[in-house]
Design a protein around this motif. Structure first.
Motif, mmCIF file in Angstrom:
data_model
loop_
_atom_site.group_PDB
_atom_site.id
_atom_site.type_symbol
_atom_site.label_atom_id
_atom_site.label_comp_id
_atom_site.label_asym_id
_atom_site.label_seq_id
_atom_site.Cartn_x
_atom_site.Cartn_y
_atom_site.Cartn_z
ATOM 1 N N LEU A 97 0.796 -1.226 0.000
ATOM 2 C CA LEU A 97 0.000 0.000 0.000
ATOM 3 C C LEU A 97 0.830 1.279 0.000
ATOM 4 O O LEU A 97 0.276 2.369 -0.135
ATOM 5 C CB LEU A 97 -0.935 0.003 1.218
ATOM 6 N N ASP A 98 2.153 1.152 0.180
ATOM 7 C CA ASP A 98 2.967 2.354 0.279
ATOM 8 C C ASP A 98 4.354 2.123 -0.313
ATOM 9 O O ASP A 98 5.115 1.282 0.192
ATOM 10 C CB ASP A 98 3.085 2.789 1.748
ATOM 11 N N GLU A 99 4.670 2.862 -1.357
ATOM 12 C CA GLU A 99 5.955 2.694 -2.046
ATOM 13 C C GLU A 99 7.149 3.028 -1.161
ATOM 14 O O GLU A 99 8.180 2.358 -1.222
ATOM 15 C CB GLU A 99 5.996 3.567 -3.301
ATOM 16 N N GLU A 100 7.028 4.056 -0.352
ATOM 17 C CA GLU A 100 8.145 4.470 0.507
ATOM 18 C C GLU A 100 8.443 3.407 1.559
ATOM 19 O O GLU A 100 9.596 3.089 1.834
ATOM 20 C CB GLU A 100 7.837 5.811 1.174
ATOM 21 N N LEU A 101 7.397 2.837 2.151
ATOM 22 C CA LEU A 101 7.578 1.771 3.123
ATOM 23 C C LEU A 101 8.233 0.559 2.457
ATOM 24 O O LEU A 101 9.162 -0.039 3.004
ATOM 25 C CB LEU A 101 6.236 1.385 3.743
ATOM 26 N N THR A 102 7.781 0.227 1.263
ATOM 27 C CA THR A 102 8.357 -0.890 0.511
ATOM 28 C C THR A 102 9.830 -0.634 0.221
ATOM 29 O O THR A 102 10.670 -1.517 0.400
ATOM 30 C CB THR A 102 7.583 -1.112 -0.805
ATOM 31 N N ARG A 103 10.149 0.583 -0.203
ATOM 32 C CA ARG A 103 11.548 0.943 -0.480
ATOM 33 C C ARG A 103 12.403 0.801 0.778
ATOM 34 O O ARG A 103 13.502 0.241 0.741
ATOM 35 C CB ARG A 103 11.639 2.372 -1.022
ATOM 36 N N ALA A 104 11.886 1.275 1.905
ATOM 37 C CA ALA A 104 12.645 1.200 3.158
ATOM 38 C C ALA A 104 12.878 -0.259 3.565
ATOM 39 O O ALA A 104 13.983 -0.618 3.972
ATOM 40 C CB ALA A 104 11.911 1.945 4.269
ATOM 41 N N TRP A 105 11.852 -1.103 3.430
ATOM 42 C CA TRP A 105 12.010 -2.520 3.758
ATOM 43 C C TRP A 105 13.028 -3.188 2.849
ATOM 44 O O TRP A 105 13.868 -3.949 3.311
ATOM 45 C CB TRP A 105 10.657 -3.251 3.674
ATOM 46 N N ARG A 106 12.950 -2.916 1.570
ATOM 47 C CA ARG A 106 13.909 -3.521 0.630
ATOM 48 C C ARG A 106 15.333 -3.093 0.957
ATOM 49 O O ARG A 106 16.268 -3.894 0.897
ATOM 50 C CB ARG A 106 13.548 -3.154 -0.805
ATOM 51 N N GLU A 107 15.485 -1.830 1.307
ATOM 52 C CA GLU A 107 16.809 -1.324 1.659
ATOM 53 C C GLU A 107 17.342 -2.026 2.907
ATOM 54 O O GLU A 107 18.499 -2.447 2.953
ATOM 55 C CB GLU A 107 16.724 0.183 1.908
ATOM 56 N N GLN A 108 16.502 -2.190 3.908
ATOM 57 C CA GLN A 108 16.929 -2.832 5.154
ATOM 58 C C GLN A 108 17.216 -4.319 4.950
ATOM 59 O O GLN A 108 18.211 -4.833 5.472
ATOM 60 C CB GLN A 108 15.879 -2.622 6.246
ATOM 61 N N ILE A 109 16.367 -5.002 4.202
ATOM 62 C CA ILE A 109 16.633 -6.415 3.896
ATOM 63 C C ILE A 109 17.958 -6.524 3.148
ATOM 64 O O ILE A 109 18.755 -7.428 3.404
ATOM 65 C CB ILE A 109 15.478 -7.049 3.093
ATOM 66 N N GLY A 110 18.204 -5.579 2.259
ATOM 67 C CA GLY A 110 19.468 -5.562 1.516
ATOM 68 C C GLY A 110 20.675 -5.405 2.423
ATOM 69 O O GLY A 110 21.693 -6.087 2.238
ATOM 70 N N ARG A 111 20.575 -4.530 3.424
ATOM 71 C CA ARG A 111 21.699 -4.322 4.344
ATOM 72 C C ARG A 111 22.038 -5.602 5.092
ATOM 73 O O ARG A 111 23.203 -5.987 5.199
ATOM 74 C CB ARG A 111 21.370 -3.203 5.339
ATOM 75 N N VAL A 112 21.011 -6.250 5.642
ATOM 76 C CA VAL A 112 21.243 -7.481 6.396
ATOM 77 C C VAL A 112 21.716 -8.589 5.454
ATOM 78 O O VAL A 112 22.660 -9.322 5.764
ATOM 79 C CB VAL A 112 19.971 -7.894 7.172
ATOM 80 N N SER A 113 21.079 -8.699 4.296
ATOM 81 C CA SER A 113 21.445 -9.740 3.332
ATOM 82 C C SER A 113 22.891 -9.601 2.887
ATOM 83 O O SER A 113 23.588 -10.608 2.724
ATOM 84 C CB SER A 113 20.519 -9.688 2.114
ATOM 85 N N ASP A 114 23.347 -8.382 2.676
ATOM 86 C CA ASP A 114 24.734 -8.173 2.261
ATOM 87 C C ASP A 114 25.709 -8.728 3.296
ATOM 88 O O ASP A 114 26.704 -9.370 2.945
ATOM 89 C CB ASP A 114 25.013 -6.678 2.045
ATOM 90 N N LEU A 115 25.415 -8.505 4.576
ATOM 91 C CA LEU A 115 26.301 -8.998 5.620
ATOM 92 C C LEU A 115 26.282 -10.528 5.698
ATOM 93 O O LEU A 115 27.327 -11.158 5.860
ATOM 94 C CB LEU A 115 25.917 -8.381 6.955
ATOM 95 N N VAL A 116 25.110 -11.126 5.573
ATOM 96 C CA VAL A 116 25.019 -12.584 5.605
ATOM 97 C C VAL A 116 25.687 -13.169 4.362
ATOM 98 O O VAL A 116 26.398 -14.177 4.443
ATOM 99 C CB VAL A 116 23.551 -13.050 5.735
ATOM 100 N N ALA A 117 25.486 -12.533 3.203
ATOM 101 C CA ALA A 117 26.103 -13.019 1.957
ATOM 102 C C ALA A 117 27.629 -13.021 2.070
ATOM 103 O O ALA A 117 28.299 -13.928 1.553
ATOM 104 C CB ALA A 117 25.655 -12.172 0.772
ATOM 105 N N GLN A 118 28.190 -12.044 2.758
ATOM 106 C CA GLN A 118 29.642 -12.020 2.951
ATOM 107 C C GLN A 118 30.103 -13.255 3.724
ATOM 108 O O GLN A 118 31.144 -13.843 3.407
ATOM 109 C CB GLN A 118 30.053 -10.740 3.683
#
Length: 183
Positions: A97-118
């Motif tokens: 329902l909200d593009e900004e919320l979706t963007r923020a979630w994707r960004e945060q998932i990306g931050r955590v995922s990057d660390l786990v991927a390392q």
């Protein structure tokens, strides 16, 4: 907002509900947020910072097995979900329902995922895992999204401890299988 979300679904909340609960004027709310979704996004990012802060524990010590590492990371995620379930459930339900919320979630998932991927990359280089998928960052991101969804289901269903542990076991199996790691 968390106490309010424990009593009402986010879709049923009005800005008036939020301002009354917070004890602020409507104009004060709109000074900081353009919508109830923006307020939810701000609160969600604070919780995501717990996931990011916990990423220090996402580095696997040499003496810890890959299986124990995955278990520890998943238990940590479950703990955070249990601590903030009302807000995290509301956030996930509001994403479409909200593009900004979706963007923020994707960004945060990306931050955590990057660390786990390392960590997965280090484990692959050490011969401890052999993922059947070459794009490790994408693999970890999708596994992270799967983890978030299954923990969302767990908390939405108000699962008891035994059911939550079963969810963690299923997730652990999915992660270890995808990473080509021994169970």
């Amino acid at each position: 907002m968390t106490r309010l979300l424990e009593r009402k679904r986010f879709g049923d909340l009005s800005v008036a509900d939020i301002t009354t609960e917070a004890g602020v004027a409507r104009s004060g709310f709109y000074f900081y947020f353009e919508s109830k979704y923006a307020a939810l996004g701000s609160a969600s990012v604070e919780i995501w910072s717990e996931f990011v802060d916990a990423t220090a524990s996402y580095v696997r010590p040499d003496e810890e097995s890959v299986s124990d590492y995955v278990e520890r990371v998943l238990q940590n995620a479950l703990r955070i979900w249990r601590s903030h379930e009302a807000l995290l459930i509301a956030s996930l339900e509001a994403l479409p329902l909200d593009e900004e919320l979706t963007r923020a979630w994707r960004e945060q998932i990306g931050r955590v995922s990057d660390l786990v991927a390392q960590q997965v990359e280090r484990d692959r280089a050490a011969g401890l895992v052999a993922p059947g998928f070459d794009d490790i960052p994408t693999l970890v991101r999708r596994l992270g999204e799967t983890t978030m969804y299954l923990l969302y289901q767990d908390r939405s269903d108000n699962a008891d401890e035994a059911a939550s542990q079963q969810t963690v076991e299923v997730l652990k199996h999915i992660w270890l299988t995808a990473m080509g790691a021994p169970s």
